[in-house]
Design a protein around this motif. Structure first.
Motif, PDB file in Angstrom:
ATOM      1  N   GLY A   1      -3.463 -22.370 -17.077  1.00 26.79           N
ATOM      2  CA  GLY A   1      -2.835 -21.571 -17.332  1.00 26.79           C
ATOM      3  C   GLY A   1      -2.308 -21.402 -19.120  1.00 26.79           C
ATOM      4  O   GLY A   1      -3.693 -22.316 -19.754  1.00 26.79           O
ATOM      5  N   SER A   2      -0.871 -21.761 -19.719  1.00 29.43           N
ATOM      6  CA  SER A   2      -1.529 -21.625 -21.180  1.00 29.43           C
ATOM      7  C   SER A   2      -0.298 -23.302 -21.328  1.00 29.43           C
ATOM      8  O   SER A   2       0.957 -23.215 -20.979  1.00 29.43           O
ATOM      9  CB  SER A   2       0.039 -20.387 -21.880  1.00 29.43           C
ATOM     10  N   GLY A   3      -0.378 -24.250 -22.075  1.00 29.82           N
ATOM     11  CA  GLY A   3      -0.363 -25.609 -21.828  1.00 29.82           C
ATOM     12  C   GLY A   3      -0.299 -25.412 -23.714  1.00 29.82           C
ATOM     13  O   GLY A   3      -0.025 -24.206 -24.893  1.00 29.82           O
ATOM     14  N   PRO A   4       1.126 -26.378 -24.412  1.00 30.24           N
ATOM     15  CA  PRO A   4       0.941 -26.158 -26.093  1.00 30.24           C
ATOM     16  C   PRO A   4      -0.385 -26.967 -26.786  1.00 30.24           C
ATOM     17  O   PRO A   4      -1.496 -27.763 -25.752  1.00 30.24           O
ATOM     18  CB  PRO A   4       1.962 -28.129 -25.636  1.00 30.24           C
ATOM     19  N   ALA A   5      -0.187 -26.535 -27.334  1.00 31.63           N
ATOM     20  CA  ALA A   5      -0.974 -26.487 -28.389  1.00 31.63           C
ATOM     21  C   ALA A   5      -1.501 -27.516 -29.612  1.00 31.63           C
ATOM     22  O   ALA A   5       0.010 -27.348 -30.457  1.00 31.63           O
ATOM     23  CB  ALA A   5      -1.796 -25.180 -29.210  1.00 31.63           C
ATOM     24  N   ILE A   6      -2.619 -28.578 -29.603  1.00 36.75           N
ATOM     25  CA  ILE A   6      -1.797 -28.968 -31.252  1.00 36.75           C
ATOM     26  C   ILE A   6      -3.218 -28.557 -32.590  1.00 36.75           C
ATOM     27  O   ILE A   6      -4.743 -28.595 -31.587  1.00 36.75           O
ATOM     28  CB  ILE A   6      -2.369 -30.833 -31.289  1.00 36.75           C
ATOM     29  N   TYR A   7      -3.432 -28.346 -32.985  1.00 40.67           N
ATOM     30  CA  TYR A   7      -4.162 -27.576 -34.035  1.00 40.67           C
ATOM     31  C   TYR A   7      -4.244 -28.383 -35.430  1.00 40.67           C
ATOM     32  O   TYR A   7      -3.112 -28.833 -36.006  1.00 40.67           O
ATOM     33  CB  TYR A   7      -3.283 -26.140 -34.800  1.00 40.67           C
ATOM     34  N   HIS A   8      -5.025 -28.939 -35.037  1.00 40.88           N
ATOM     35  CA  HIS A   8      -6.140 -30.531 -35.674  1.00 40.88           C
ATOM     36  C   HIS A   8      -6.636 -29.606 -37.278  1.00 40.88           C
ATOM     37  O   HIS A   8      -7.779 -28.764 -36.950  1.00 40.88           O
ATOM     38  CB  HIS A   8      -6.299 -30.783 -35.145  1.00 40.88           C
ATOM     39  N   LEU A   9      -6.177 -30.286 -38.286  1.00 42.76           N
ATOM     40  CA  LEU A   9      -7.117 -30.048 -39.831  1.00 42.76           C
ATOM     41  C   LEU A   9      -7.284 -31.386 -40.549  1.00 42.76           C
ATOM     42  O   LEU A   9      -5.849 -32.394 -40.495  1.00 42.76           O
ATOM     43  CB  LEU A   9      -5.773 -29.700 -41.182  1.00 42.76           C
ATOM     44  N   HIS A  10      -8.250 -32.110 -40.232  1.00 43.44           N
ATOM     45  CA  HIS A  10      -9.636 -33.111 -41.044  1.00 43.44           C
ATOM     46  C   HIS A  10      -8.901 -33.427 -41.930  1.00 43.44           C
ATOM     47  O   HIS A  10      -8.387 -32.361 -43.173  1.00 43.44           O
ATOM     48  CB  HIS A  10     -10.152 -33.298 -40.473  1.00 43.44           C
ATOM     49  N   GLY A  11      -9.171 -35.120 -42.158  1.00 39.67           N
ATOM     50  CA  GLY A  11      -8.738 -35.550 -43.638  1.00 39.67           C
ATOM     51  C   GLY A  11     -10.322 -35.495 -44.502  1.00 39.67           C
ATOM     52  O   GLY A  11     -11.358 -35.365 -43.702  1.00 39.67           O
TER      53      GLY A  11
ATOM     54  N   LEU B   1      -5.445 -20.348 -37.871  1.00 36.78           N
ATOM     55  CA  LEU B   1      -4.258 -20.625 -37.290  1.00 36.78           C
ATOM     56  C   LEU B   1      -3.858 -19.002 -36.659  1.00 36.78           C
ATOM     57  O   LEU B   1      -3.391 -19.174 -35.412  1.00 36.78           O
ATOM     58  CB  LEU B   1      -2.852 -20.961 -38.032  1.00 36.78           C
ATOM     59  N   LEU B   2      -3.819 -17.936 -37.751  1.00 32.36           N
ATOM     60  CA  LEU B   2      -3.812 -16.630 -37.358  1.00 32.36           C
ATOM     61  C   LEU B   2      -5.019 -16.621 -36.059  1.00 32.36           C
ATOM     62  O   LEU B   2      -4.538 -15.862 -35.242  1.00 32.36           O
ATOM     63  CB  LEU B   2      -4.367 -16.131 -38.265  1.00 32.36           C
ATOM     64  N   TRP B   3      -6.176 -16.801 -35.776  1.00 30.86           N
ATOM     65  CA  TRP B   3      -7.255 -16.762 -34.762  1.00 30.86           C
ATOM     66  C   TRP B   3      -7.051 -17.437 -33.760  1.00 30.86           C
ATOM     67  O   TRP B   3      -6.779 -16.810 -32.487  1.00 30.86           O
ATOM     68  CB  TRP B   3      -8.853 -16.866 -34.880  1.00 30.86           C
ATOM     69  N   ILE B   4      -6.539 -19.075 -33.539  1.00 34.71           N
ATOM     70  CA  ILE B   4      -5.822 -18.805 -31.960  1.00 34.71           C
ATOM     71  C   ILE B   4      -4.262 -18.206 -31.887  1.00 34.71           C
ATOM     72  O   ILE B   4      -4.206 -18.196 -30.556  1.00 34.71           O
ATOM     73  CB  ILE B   4      -5.578 -20.896 -32.186  1.00 34.71           C
ATOM     74  N   ALA B   5      -4.361 -18.123 -31.778  1.00 29.43           N
ATOM     75  CA  ALA B   5      -2.706 -17.255 -31.938  1.00 29.43           C
ATOM     76  C   ALA B   5      -2.779 -16.346 -31.266  1.00 29.43           C
ATOM     77  O   ALA B   5      -2.575 -15.882 -30.411  1.00 29.43           O
ATOM     78  CB  ALA B   5      -1.262 -16.968 -32.809  1.00 29.43           C
ATOM     79  N   ALA B   6      -4.077 -15.309 -31.698  1.00 29.83           N
ATOM     80  CA  ALA B   6      -3.985 -14.331 -31.309  1.00 29.83           C
ATOM     81  C   ALA B   6      -5.090 -14.144 -29.776  1.00 29.83           C
ATOM     82  O   ALA B   6      -5.296 -13.431 -29.152  1.00 29.83           O
ATOM     83  CB  ALA B   6      -5.433 -13.337 -32.320  1.00 29.83           C
ATOM     84  N   ASN B   7      -5.363 -15.727 -29.384  1.00 30.29           N
ATOM     85  CA  ASN B   7      -6.685 -15.470 -29.103  1.00 30.29           C
ATOM     86  C   ASN B   7      -6.225 -16.779 -27.467  1.00 30.29           C
ATOM     87  O   ASN B   7      -6.802 -17.049 -27.144  1.00 30.29           O
ATOM     88  CB  ASN B   7      -7.875 -15.810 -29.330  1.00 30.29           C
ATOM     89  N   ALA B   8      -5.089 -17.066 -27.622  1.00 29.48           N
ATOM     90  CA  ALA B   8      -4.071 -17.897 -27.204  1.00 29.48           C
ATOM     91  C   ALA B   8      -4.493 -17.869 -26.268  1.00 29.48           C
ATOM     92  O   ALA B   8      -4.527 -18.926 -25.164  1.00 29.48           O
ATOM     93  CB  ALA B   8      -3.044 -17.132 -27.447  1.00 29.48           C
ATOM     94  N   ARG B   9      -4.471 -16.548 -24.482  1.00 28.06           N
ATOM     95  CA  ARG B   9      -4.822 -16.942 -23.951  1.00 28.06           C
ATOM     96  C   ARG B   9      -6.183 -17.037 -23.343  1.00 28.06           C
ATOM     97  O   ARG B   9      -6.783 -18.354 -22.315  1.00 28.06           O
ATOM     98  CB  ARG B   9      -4.574 -15.218 -23.031  1.00 28.06           C
ATOM     99  N   GLN B  10      -7.407 -16.682 -24.301  1.00 26.37           N
ATOM    100  CA  GLN B  10      -8.587 -17.372 -23.885  1.00 26.37           C
ATOM    101  C   GLN B  10      -8.691 -18.774 -24.090  1.00 26.37           C
ATOM    102  O   GLN B  10      -9.719 -19.695 -23.724  1.00 26.37           O
ATOM    103  CB  GLN B  10      -9.148 -16.471 -24.833  1.00 26.37           C
ATOM    104  N   LEU B  11      -7.877 -19.696 -24.639  1.00 24.78           N
ATOM    105  CA  LEU B  11      -7.613 -20.603 -25.290  1.00 24.78           C
ATOM    106  C   LEU B  11      -7.017 -21.813 -24.395  1.00 24.78           C
ATOM    107  O   LEU B  11      -7.059 -22.734 -24.240  1.00 24.78           O
ATOM    108  CB  LEU B  11      -7.537 -20.956 -26.883  1.00 24.78           C
ATOM    109  N   GLY B  12      -6.369 -20.977 -23.332  1.00 21.89           N
ATOM    110  CA  GLY B  12      -5.084 -22.103 -22.242  1.00 21.89           C
ATOM    111  C   GLY B  12      -4.030 -22.084 -22.984  1.00 21.89           C
ATOM    112  O   GLY B  12      -3.599 -23.638 -22.655  1.00 21.89           O
ATOM    113  N   LEU B  13      -3.707 -21.890 -23.994  1.00 16.75           N
ATOM    114  CA  LEU B  13      -2.639 -22.364 -24.806  1.00 16.75           C
ATOM    115  C   LEU B  13      -1.984 -21.413 -24.785  1.00 16.75           C
ATOM    116  O   LEU B  13      -1.463 -19.807 -25.008  1.00 16.75           O
ATOM    117  CB  LEU B  13      -2.884 -22.728 -25.773  1.00 16.75           C
TER     118      LEU B  13
END
Length: 321
Positions: free
Chosen positions: A83-93, A143-155
């Motif tokens: 299904g679609s769960g919450p997402a954490i979009y991580h940017l490293h230090g 960010l744009l890519w993961i929002a556009a591909n949310a279903r594929q990523l399960g988020l």
């Protein structure tokens, strides 16, 4: 040169950690950026054994970054995720000049397990080879890519929390501003951990901390690599240095933390105050005696445990809604 300003002391447990680290911390000048990268280590590496112990799977993807150039992403999810769960979009230090997408992920594994969240971490390009706006624009493109591909990523694209530490915290704040100003994907929250927000080098805390892990001289190198001769001038974009933004209205709720004994203290507090003044919900923690990145380098200490618990509590409240 040692600062003449009085300064809050390091927490006793953390001071002992710094004494052990001693000369292990690599030197950083404009000329040693590449060797600094080579010497820097991930204190909590994301091993296959660790992923297996948490029941988390990993996959790596190549996705379009700024100007369409490919960049890598790592996607972590529970092995039984559906299904679609919450997402954490991580940017490293890494001060805008070092680090990779796996840095800082290990402490986030419990969030994936407990909340059935999908974590996505991006390999944005680094300065000075790729100066501003490459890092923040790479992160926004991700960010744009993961929002556009949310279903594929399960988020769930409406439940994305952006998170980052140090330079990653600054980039997280920057893409929250970009999403607001460009009508981009809505963010459910922004988790800004000891964030690198201000290139101007004018706060009291930047003057106080020429000792520790990431110090004033290092910070100047990082900002100079990112901005070049624009550093400290009136030509710097708030997307690159979010502390420069004067209108923080319309931003997602935030969690901000830092140590009282680090140079980013004042810019973190100032950004939280700006969010409150703009009517944005923000939870701020300034951990007494904490040096920069104390929780990652010394997670066993009492102050680190308190910081991790506060962070986990905020994440629970924002991923569960």
């Amino acid at each position: 040169m040692t600062s003449s300003r009085p300064r809050p002391p390091f927490d006793p447990e953390l001071s002992a950690v710094l004494a052990v680290l001693g000369d292990q911390l690599p030197d950083l000048t404009p000329e040693t950026i590449r060797s600094f990268r080579a010497q820097a280590v991930n204190p909590m590496p994301l091993t296959e054994q660790l992923l297996g112990e948490h029941g988390v799977t990993r996959r790596d993807l190549a996705v379009p970054g700024f100007l369409g150039d490919d960049m890598l992403m790592t996607v972590l999810a529970r092995a039984d995720h559906i299904g679609s769960g919450p997402a954490i979009y991580h940017l490293h230090g890494g001060g805008m000049i070092a680090g990779d997408r796996l840095l800082g992920l290990a402490p986030m594994l419990p969030w994936i397990v407990e909340h059935d969240a999908v974590l996505v971490s991006v390999e944005y390009r680094l300065a000075p080879e790729f100066p501003d706006p490459y890092p923040v624009e790479d992160c926004y493109a991700g960010l744009l890519w993961i929002a556009a591909n949310a279903r594929q990523l399960g988020l769930d694209p409406d439940r994305i929390v952006v998170a980052g530490a140090s330079a990653g915290g600054g980039l997280a704040a920057g893409i929250a501003l970009l999403a607001r100003d460009r009508g981009g994907p809505p963010l459910a929250g922004q988790l800004l951990l000891c964030p690198m927000l201000d290139d101007r080098d004018q706060s009291v805390s930047t003057e106080q901390y020429d000792t520790g892990t990431w110090v004033r001289a290092h910070n100047r190198v990082g900002w100079q690599a990112l901005l070049g001769e624009r550093r400290g001038t009136g030509t710097v974009s708030p997307y690159a240095a979010p502390a420069r933004e004067t209108d923080l209205t319309g931003l997602p709720p935030a969690f901000i933390d830092c140590g009282s004994a680090e140079l980013f203290r004042d810019e973190a507090v100032g950004y939280a105050s700006g969010l409150w003044a703009a009517g944005v919900q923000c939870e701020l923690h300034v951990w007494a005696g904490g040096f920069h990145g104390f929780d990652l380098l010394a997670p066993h200490t009492a102050v680190s445990q308190a910081a991790i618990a506060a962070r986990d509590s905020w994440v629970t409240r924002h991923l569960a809604t």
